[in-house]
Design a protein around this motif. Structure first.
Motif, short mmCIF file in Angstrom:
data_model
loop_
_atom_site.label_atom_id
_atom_site.label_comp_id
_atom_site.label_asym_id
_atom_site.label_seq_id
_atom_site.Cartn_x
_atom_site.Cartn_y
_atom_site.Cartn_z
N ALA A 15 0.83 -1.21 0.00
CA ALA A 15 0.00 0.00 0.00
C ALA A 15 0.86 1.26 0.00
O ALA A 15 0.56 2.23 -0.71
N ALA A 16 1.94 1.27 0.80
CA ALA A 16 2.77 2.45 0.91
C ALA A 16 3.44 2.78 -0.42
O ALA A 16 3.42 3.94 -0.88
N LEU A 17 4.03 1.79 -1.07
CA LEU A 17 4.69 2.05 -2.36
C LEU A 17 3.68 2.46 -3.42
O LEU A 17 3.94 3.36 -4.22
N GLY A 18 2.52 1.81 -3.41
CA GLY A 18 1.49 2.17 -4.39
C GLY A 18 1.04 3.62 -4.24
O GLY A 18 0.89 4.34 -5.24
N GLN A 19 0.84 4.06 -3.01
CA GLN A 19 0.41 5.44 -2.79
C GLN A 19 1.51 6.44 -3.19
O GLN A 19 1.22 7.48 -3.79
N PHE A 20 2.76 6.12 -2.89
CA PHE A 20 3.85 7.03 -3.22
C PHE A 20 4.04 7.16 -4.73
O PHE A 20 4.19 8.26 -5.27
N VAL A 21 4.00 6.02 -5.43
CA VAL A 21 4.16 6.05 -6.89
C VAL A 21 2.99 6.77 -7.55
O VAL A 21 3.17 7.55 -8.50
N ALA A 22 1.78 6.55 -7.04
CA ALA A 22 0.61 7.24 -7.58
C ALA A 22 0.73 8.75 -7.38
O ALA A 22 0.35 9.54 -8.26
N PHE A 23 1.27 9.15 -6.23
CA PHE A 23 1.47 10.59 -5.98
C PHE A 23 2.45 11.18 -6.99
O PHE A 23 2.19 12.24 -7.57
N LEU A 24 3.57 10.50 -7.22
CA LEU A 24 4.53 11.02 -8.18
C LEU A 24 3.93 11.09 -9.59
O LEU A 24 4.19 12.04 -10.34
N ASN A 25 3.13 10.11 -9.92
CA ASN A 25 2.56 10.04 -11.27
C ASN A 25 1.55 11.15 -11.53
O ASN A 25 1.42 11.63 -12.67
N THR A 26 0.83 11.57 -10.50
CA THR A 26 -0.25 12.56 -10.71
C THR A 26 0.13 13.99 -10.38
O THR A 26 -0.51 14.92 -10.88
N LYS A 74 5.60 -16.55 -10.79
CA LYS A 74 5.03 -16.49 -12.14
C LYS A 74 3.99 -15.39 -12.25
O LYS A 74 3.93 -14.66 -13.27
N ALA A 75 3.16 -15.22 -11.23
CA ALA A 75 2.15 -14.16 -11.24
C ALA A 75 2.80 -12.79 -11.29
O ALA A 75 2.31 -11.88 -11.98
N LEU A 76 3.92 -12.63 -10.59
CA LEU A 76 4.63 -11.35 -10.61
C LEU A 76 5.21 -11.07 -12.00
O LEU A 76 5.14 -9.94 -12.50
N LYS A 77 5.79 -12.09 -12.61
CA LYS A 77 6.34 -11.92 -13.96
C LYS A 77 5.24 -11.56 -14.96
O LYS A 77 5.44 -10.70 -15.84
N THR A 78 4.09 -12.19 -14.85
CA THR A 78 2.98 -11.90 -15.75
C THR A 78 2.51 -10.47 -15.58
O THR A 78 2.22 -9.77 -16.57
N LEU A 79 2.44 -10.02 -14.33
CA LEU A 79 2.02 -8.65 -14.05
C LEU A 79 3.01 -7.66 -14.65
O LEU A 79 2.62 -6.61 -15.20
N ALA A 80 4.31 -7.95 -14.56
CA ALA A 80 5.33 -7.07 -15.12
C ALA A 80 5.25 -7.05 -16.64
O ALA A 80 5.37 -5.99 -17.27
N GLN A 91 6.35 2.80 -13.35
CA GLN A 91 5.30 3.35 -12.50
C GLN A 91 4.00 2.58 -12.67
O GLN A 91 3.33 2.24 -11.69
N ALA A 92 3.63 2.30 -13.89
CA ALA A 92 2.40 1.55 -14.15
C ALA A 92 2.45 0.16 -13.52
O ALA A 92 1.46 -0.32 -12.96
N PHE A 93 3.61 -0.49 -13.62
CA PHE A 93 3.76 -1.82 -13.03
C PHE A 93 3.61 -1.76 -11.51
O PHE A 93 2.92 -2.59 -10.90
N LEU A 94 4.25 -0.78 -10.86
CA LEU A 94 4.21 -0.71 -9.41
C LEU A 94 2.81 -0.40 -8.89
O LEU A 94 2.39 -0.92 -7.85
N VAL A 95 2.07 0.44 -9.60
CA VAL A 95 0.69 0.73 -9.21
C VAL A 95 -0.16 -0.53 -9.33
O VAL A 95 -0.98 -0.85 -8.45
N ALA A 96 0.02 -1.28 -10.43
CA ALA A 96 -0.73 -2.51 -10.61
C ALA A 96 -0.32 -3.56 -9.58
O ALA A 96 -1.16 -4.32 -9.07
N PHE A 97 0.96 -3.61 -9.25
CA PHE A 97 1.44 -4.56 -8.26
C PHE A 97 0.81 -4.31 -6.89
O PHE A 97 0.41 -5.24 -6.19
N SER A 98 0.71 -3.04 -6.48
CA SER A 98 0.16 -2.73 -5.16
C SER A 98 -1.30 -3.14 -5.03
O SER A 98 -1.77 -3.42 -3.92
#
Length: 337
Positions: free
Chosen positions: A154-165, A254-260, A298-305
């Motif tokens: 959650a923390a990384l997702g919120q921080f990356v989303a802040f930078l992106n917007t 494998k799920a992480l690789k697919t998400l990336a 950035q898109a990957f990290l938001v999706a990962f969170s």
């Protein structure tokens, strides 16, 4: 005749004068020597008794003396006689403290009956109910392992989303570091001083311990260097609710690789985890690198969170390479058998 008597008398006088004087012994001196000898004997006896008592208290009563020494004496010096420990008294077996086991059992049973007789109302009246349920853990260091994973995502997702917007279009970063639970470091440059000020004001508003160190002499006026702690809000600590089993590790990777791959991000290093054993569970740590550009990452990290992947990110570091952005990420996963 008179002459001979005078000669004999003179000889007897000479013999009397040559006799050694008689030595007279003092009664007080004799008594003093006797007392000294008695005191020496008493001290020697006391030393023997003390040494013997110390030996008994350390080594216990030897077999030839078991049952012969008084119990009061053994209790005084703290020694144990094995032959007495098995003796049964009329009111029951004695403990080392002198009480009977039956009496102790009866007392324990009485305490249990009293405890069972206490009503809920009495408990509530004596104890603040909030104390019983005040188990909220607000500090990252007090979180359970899976709660830490949930917080990291959650923390990384919120921080990356802040930078992106909120980052202006004319602001670029050469370094971007985020480390669990919420530490960040940013270094970059803006095309205009207005953009620099706008970005610093925005990130200052959502941070604590925010700092901007002095700029080097050769740094541009629009340089951006800042670090602090990002304010993470509304985290669901139960987002990751189960450990990964040994049989599920490959599936999570494998799920992480697919998400990336969906975000056009290539990850290297997911096949070489560092395993730490904590007894109840194991921690798998993956040092993963990527040369994908900033927007794709950035898109990957938001999706990962937001994904169900049961991994967290200890830290991520993005650096500007010669032409592309190079990133190093440490994923972690908690595994049980």
């Amino acid at each position: 005749m008179i002459h001979l008597n005078l000669i004999n008398a003179a000889e007897r006088l000479v013999e009397a004068e040559n006799v050694a004087p008689v030595h007279v012994t003092s009664v007080a001196d004799l008594q003093k020597k006797s007392r000294k000898k008695a005191l020496t004997v008493a001290l020697a006896a006391l030393f023997v008794v003390v040494a013997f008592s110390c030996f008994l208290s350390v080594a216990g009563v030897p077999a030839p003396l078991q049952g012969l020494l008084p119990a009061q004496y053994l209790s005084l010096i703290g020694a144990e006689d094995p032959s007495r420990s098995a003796l049964m008294m009329g009111e029951g077996q004695r403990t080392s403290a002198g009480g009977s086991l039956e009496a102790q059992a009866a007392a324990a049973e009485a305490i249990k009956r009293e405890r069972d007789a206490v009503t809920v109302k009495q408990v509530v009246g004596e104890i603040n109910p909030q104390v019983l349920f005040n188990n909220k853990r607000t500090d990252y260091n007090s979180f359970l392992p899976l709660e830490k994973i949930s917080f990291q995502k959650a923390a990384l997702g919120q921080f990356v989303a802040f930078l992106n917007t909120t980052t202006p279009d004319d602001v670029g970063f050469s370094d971007c570091v985020f480390q669990a639970p919420n530490y960040f470091y940013l270094r970059g440059v803006a095309a205009k001083s207005e953009s620099q000020k706008a970005f610093l004001d925005r990130i200052r508003a959502v941070s604590t311990d925010f700092r901007t160190p002095p700029l080097p002499e050769n740094a541009p006026a629009t340089d951006i260097t800042a670090f602090g702690k990002y304010n993470v809000n509304n985290v669901n600590l139960a987002a990751v609710s189960s450990f990964v089993t040994s049989a599920e590790v490959a599936g999570e990777v494998k799920a992480l690789k697919t998400l990336a791959a969906t975000s056009k991000v290539q990850l290297a290093g997911l096949d070489k985890p560092v395993v730490e054993d904590f007894g109840v569970y194991k921690r798998y740590t993956y040092k993963v690198t990527s040369s994908s550009d900033f927007s794709d990452l950035q898109a990957f990290l938001v999706a990962f969170s937001a994904s169900p992947v049961r991994m967290g990110i200890q830290n991520i570091e993005l650096k500007q390479a010669k032409r592309d952005m190079f990133s190093t990420t440490r994923f972690e996963m908690f595994v049980v058998k």
